[in-house]
Each structure stands twice: as structure tokens, then as C-alpha cells.
Design an enzyme around this catalytic site. Structure first.
Site, PDB file in Angstrom:
ATOM      1  CB  SER A   1      -0.932  -0.001   1.219  1.00  8.45           C
ATOM      2  OG  SER A   1      -0.167  -0.052   2.419  1.00  8.45           O
TER       3      SER A   1
ATOM      4  CD  GLN B   1      -3.193  -2.213   2.588  1.00  5.06           C
ATOM      5  OE1 GLN B   1      -2.519  -2.565   3.537  1.00  5.06           O
ATOM      6  NE2 GLN B   1      -2.957  -2.642   1.359  1.00  5.06           N
TER       7      GLN B   1
ATOM      8  CG  ASN C   1      -3.641  -3.823  13.591  1.00  3.62           C
ATOM      9  OD1 ASN C   1      -3.096  -3.815  12.484  1.00  3.62           O
ATOM     10  ND2 ASN C   1      -4.046  -4.943  14.177  1.00  3.62           N
TER      11      ASN C   1
ATOM     12  CB  THR D   1     -40.579  25.787  -8.465  1.00  5.68           C
ATOM     13  OG1 THR D   1     -41.710  26.194  -9.222  1.00  5.68           O
ATOM     14  CG2 THR D   1     -40.428  26.699  -7.242  1.00  5.68           C
ATOM     15  CG  HIS D   2     -41.669  22.204 -10.942  1.00  3.93           C
ATOM     16  ND1 HIS D   2     -41.864  20.889 -10.554  1.00  3.93           N
ATOM     17  CD2 HIS D   2     -42.350  22.962 -10.048  1.00  3.93           C
ATOM     18  CE1 HIS D   2     -42.645  20.869  -9.484  1.00  3.93           C
ATOM     19  NE2 HIS D   2     -42.947  22.106  -9.148  1.00  3.93           N
TER      20      HIS D   2
ATOM     21  CB  SER E   1     -15.216  24.161 -29.380  1.00  7.65           C
ATOM     22  OG  SER E   1     -15.231  23.253 -30.461  1.00  7.65           O
TER      23      SER E   1
ATOM     24  CE  LYS F   1     -19.698  24.680 -27.964  1.00  5.01           C
ATOM     25  NZ  LYS F   1     -20.980  24.369 -27.365  1.00  5.01           N
TER      26      LYS F   1
HETATM   27  N1  ARG Z   1      -1.229  -1.047   5.595  1.00  2.00           N
HETATM   28  C1  ARG Z   1      -2.116  -1.454   6.625  1.00  2.00           C
HETATM   29  C2  ARG Z   1      -3.439  -0.694   6.549  1.00  2.00           C
HETATM   30  O1  ARG Z   1      -3.497   0.230   5.849  1.00  2.00           O
HETATM   31  C3  ARG Z   1      -1.491  -1.183   7.934  1.00  2.00           C
HETATM   32  C4  ARG Z   1      -1.941  -2.094   9.014  1.00  2.00           C
HETATM   33  C5  ARG Z   1      -1.504  -3.461   8.729  1.00  2.00           C
HETATM   34  N2  ARG Z   1      -1.755  -4.283   9.837  1.00  2.00           N
HETATM   35  C6  ARG Z   1      -1.694  -5.601   9.777  1.00  2.00           C
HETATM   36  N3  ARG Z   1      -1.920  -6.249  10.841  1.00  2.00           N
HETATM   37  N4  ARG Z   1      -1.430  -6.211   8.643  1.00  2.00           N
HETATM   38  O2  ARG Z   1      -4.425  -1.026   7.148  1.00  2.00           O
END
Ligand code: ARG
Length: 475
Positions: free
Chosen positions: A29, A328, A116, A161-162, A283, A289
Site C-alpha cells: 500500500s 486498508q 493497527n 421551481t421545476h 472548442s 464556443k
Molecule cells: N497497511 C495497513 C493498513 O493500511 C497497515 C496495518 C496493517 N496491519 C496488519 N496487521 N497487517 O491497514
């Protein structure tokens, strides 16, 4: 890549083989959560201090830790430190940066916390910060609308209105209707901020920590109002993300309504406004335009804002407590909503601030479509005629005008008298209500479109908006 070219992972201890490429690609990520780095570093500083107070880092270690975090922040800012392909997420990348600077001391910071509670904290910090930028941009839009409204408090326009002519209104009144909607959006974000001001740090993976940490002190250091009262809720809760996305979607809906109105106003059929060249497009084929692309994109972007809210709610539905990797998926819709709003709002503000209002055209078309018919009916009501009868008499008058190809404002007392004895009795008074400025001025109760009431609204709104601007800048 970490030392020896092996990918750096925070969880390798019990695994013999490495992860499959397909898993790595799915799992990573860092390409989108890297923007949380400054907030992760803030939280790390607070965590280092709490470890020190708990006796888990001595004074010299704390000093080296904070020095390394500062250095890492500098390096992130300058681009000297970048996430590597092998870093799973922002937390992994930053731990690598810390280890590179501190060796094994860097490994002490992970005590008592988990990704977490970290990721939930980072996202709250990021959003609370960015919500203030968004509010500043909303204030600019409110200000642009209010300046136009001030100039057009007494400009009569066809109220609809409308999408049909209904009754004349002050064009300023219509512009301020948009300001009220945006002011509620800001109010909603401020209210959101109160609930978002709870720190998950200290919850660890889900159960809290056996180490003598002080979550309330960490919360205070990070500008939160308190630490979460329940560690399981702390790591599982994404209400703040969903609620933010609702606020963003609602803003999107308001911008789409304003965008749609501007598209109409700028059309050949309406010709209520002329867009400044700087905020309209041409345009590639039709040289004549001038297109309202800013307004159309504002209208169009509402789709992705609503989509982001829908996506996150769908992800959250049915998740068991506590942290699940599904969570995530919270980040991309949130980041996209932030980016979208910060992109679209300045363009809409510029469009509104620079548009030229065609006052003559608005005033000329304000009475079109028999828009003063209600004024005539209400005159009869003031003279004691039941509204039902007044409505019917004016209805007949409108048909008479259509058959005779004329308009209400051109009628004579004699014409009126032919239609109904009520008009005959009203005499010159009936003709007197058939003027647009009179119709506006008459609507002078609280919330009405009388220019004086519009100016009162402006005074009150300016005070509200000043308060919003001060909140956004932290003063
Ligand atoms: N990249 C993870 C997220 O966005 C971070 C937490 C990951 N925790 C885990 N126990 N795999 O949620």
C-alpha cells in the site's frame, strides 16, 4: 530494499519462505499511503516520549531516537529518503529509515504499538489537518458567492421551481442560498472533527499494552481531545473516514447543483452570466464556443465523491471486530476525496468570483411567465377574498392574457375589471402590485427575498464565515 537485498518486512520471524509475488503485489500500500509519512513521524515522536516516561528508553536513547526521527523527516521532505518497492507500507518504510539511522535502537520504537493503532492514528491526523485546508477553500467559495450577492442584492431575477419561472427573486438571494448550503458543509466538518479527535494510539494490535504506556498523554501531544476508551473500537473504527466521505459527497452534491446552475446561466437560452475567459474553455472545432467546463467538472466530480463513500461503506459492512486487512481499503477513497475537493474548489471559486452578471437581462426576464400572478392573488387575499377564489380569478386572467397575446404588466384597469369583480374592486391597487421591485420588497419577513433582508442575511453570513475561516486557520 533493506540490508542484503532482502525485502524489509515487519513480520518475517515465523515464516520460512518469502511471500509469493502475487501476494506482495496485492498487499503493498506504500504507493498510496506514503502521504501519511509526516503524520506517522509525529505519532512516532509522541510514542518515543511515552516509552521514555515508561522507562523503556533512557534519556540518551530518547535523544538519539528523536534526532533520527527529525533527520528522517528532513530526508522524506527533501526526497532523499523514498519508500522502496519492497516496503509494504508507510510504517515499514519509515521503520527501515529509522533502522538505517539508528541500527538496533531503531527496533525499540515498535514496542507497545502495532500498525493497527498506528494506521488509524495516522489517518485521523492526516484528515484533521486536511479538513482544515478544505474548509479554507470552502470559505473562499462562500466569499466569492457573497461578493456577487452583495452587488446583486437588489437585482431581480426569475426565481424558478421545476426550472419554470415561478416568482421574481433577488439574484443575491439565490446566490446566498448556495452559501447557506456550503456553510452547513463546513459546520458538518467541524462537528466531524469533534468525533475524529480521539486517539487510537495505545490500543496496540487490539487489546492495549502490558507496557506502562500513557495513551492520554500521547493523545494530548498529538492534539487529540482524548484517547480511545476501548482498544478494540480504536483499531476497528473507521466511522471517521466514512463520515468524512459523507461530508465530501454532500459538498460534491452542492457543487454539482451550483455547477448545473452556472451551466444554465451561461447558456444562450439564459444569458444570465458571462464567464471570464480565464475560467472557460474553447472548442477545438467551433471557433465561437465558450464552454463552462469548470462548472461541468464540478458537477461531474460529485460522482466520484459519492462513489468513494459507497465504496467504503460497502467495505466496512459485515467486518468482524477488530482489525481486518479489508480496512486498508479505507485510504484511497479518502485521499481521492481530499484531492478532488482541493482541486475543484479553487476553480469554482474563481469562476464565481470572475463571472459577469447580465443585470439588464435578469431584470427584464424576472416578470416573464406571469411571475407576478401570486402577487396579484395575495393582494386579493389582503382585501378579504378567500385564496381559493383569488387563485381562480388570477388563473382566468393569465389565460385571458395568453389568448390576447399580452402580459400582466400591460393590463389596464378596464381589462382587469372584465375578468373578475374582485379586480374591479381593487382598481389601481391591482396594477400597483404588478411590478417586480415591489414584489421583491414585499417579501420582507425573515428569510424572504426583499433586498433589505438579503443584506441582513449577508451580515449574518459574513460573521459565520469569519468564524469558519478562524477555525480553519487554528486561531
Ligand atoms: N497497511 C495497513 C493498513 O493500511 C497497515 C496495518 C496493517 N496491519 C496488519 N496487521 N497487517 O491497514
Amino acid at each position: 530494499m533493506a540490508e542484503g537485498g532482502k525485502p524489509m518486512r515487519l513480520w518475517g520471524g515465523r515464516f520460512e519462505g518469502g511471500p509469493a509475488d502475487a501476494l506482495t503485489r496485492l498487499s503493498v500500500s506504500v504507493q498510496f499511503d506514503w502521504r501519511l509519512a509526516p503524520y506517522d513521524l509525529l505519532a512516532s515522536r509522541a510514542h518515543a516520549r511515552v516509552l521514555h516516561r515508561a522507562g523503556l528508553l533512557d534519556a540518551a536513547e530518547l535523544e538519539r531516537m528523536l534526532g533520527a526521527l527529525d533527520d528522517l523527516e528532513q530526508a522524506c521532505r527533501s526526497g532523499a529518503f523514498r519508500p522502496a518497492v519492497a516496503d509494504e507500507d508507510v510504517h515499514t518504510a519509515l521503520e527501515r529509515g529509522l533502522l538505517e539511522r539508528l541500527g538496533s535502537l531503531g527496533g525499540k520504537l515498535r514496542a507497545g504499538r502495532s500498525r493497527n493503532d498506528q494506521v488509524a492514528t495516522d489517518l485521523r491526523l492526516y484528515l484533521r489537518d486536511h479538513v482544515r485546508h478544505i474548509v479554507s477553500r470552502l470559505v473562499e467559495l462562500e466569499t466569492a458567492l457573497m461578493s456577487q450577492a452583495e452587488q446583486h442584492a437588489a437585482t431581480a431575477a426569475p426565481g424558478m421551481t421545476h426550472l419554470q419561472h415561478a416568482q421574481p427573486v433577488s439574484f443575491g438571494h439565490q446566490l446566498l442560498a448556495h452559501v447557506h448550503a456550503i456553510a452547513r458543509d463546513v459546520d458538518r466538518l467541524r462537528d466531524w472533527d469533534r468525533r475524529a479527535a480521539v486517539s487510537p494510539l495505545g490500543a496496540g494490535a487490539l487489546a492495549g499494552s502490558s507496557l506502562p504506556l500513557d495513551p492520554q498523554a500521547v493523545a494530548a501531544e498529538l492534539g487529540f481531545d482524548s484517547a480511545a476508551a476501548n482498544s478494540m473500537d480504536a483499531v476497528a473504527d473507521r466511522d471517521f473516514a466514512a463520515e468524512f466521505l459523507f461530508c465530501a459527497a454532500m459538498i460534491g452534491v452542492h457543487l454539482s447543483r451550483l455547477g448545473e446552475e452556472i451551466v444554465l446561466w451561461a447558456s444562450q437560452e439564459f444569458r444570465w452570466i458571462e464567464m471570464d475567459d480565464a475560467y472557460s474553455t474553447g472548442s477545438s472545432i467551433m471557433p465561437q464556443k465558450k464552454n463552462p467546463d469548470v462548472a461541468e467538472l464540478a458537477r461531474g466530480k460529485s460522482g466520484r465523491l459519492i462513489g468513494g463513500l459507497t465504496a467504503l461503506l460497502t467495505t466496512l459492512k459485515g467486518l468482524p471486530l477488530t482489525y481486518n486487512r479489508d480496512l486498508q481499503e479505507d485510504k484511497e477513497p479518502v485521499f481521492d476525496a481530499v484531492d478532488t475537493l482541493l482541486l475543484v474548489l479553487p476553480a469554482v471559486s474563481g469562476l464565481v468570483a470572475t463571472m459577469r452578471v447580465n443585470t439588464a437581462r435578469l431584470e427584464a426576464s424576472a416578470p416573464d411567465g406571469f411571475a407576478l400572478a401570486t402577487d396579484l392573488a395575495e393582494l386579493l387575499v389582503r382585501r378579504g377574498v378567500p385564496f381559493r377564489d383569488a387563485h381562480e380569478a388570477v388563473g382566468h386572467l393569465v389565460v385571458w392574457c395568453q389568448v390576447n397575446d399580452t402580459i400582466l404588466e400591460r393590463l389596464t384597469e378596464a381589462d382587469l375589471a372584465k375578468i373578475s369583480p374582485h379586480f374591479a374592486e381593487a382598481g389601481a391597487e391591482a396594477l400597483a402590485v404588478l411590478n417586480v421591485q415591489g414584489a421583491l420588497a414585499a417579501r420582507k419577513a425573515h428569510g424572504g427575498t426583499a433586498p433589505d433582508r438579503v443584506r441582513d442575511q449577508l451580515v449574518a453570513l459574513r460573521e459565520t464565515v469569519d468564524g469558519q475561516a478562524a477555525w480553519a486557520s487554528g486561531s
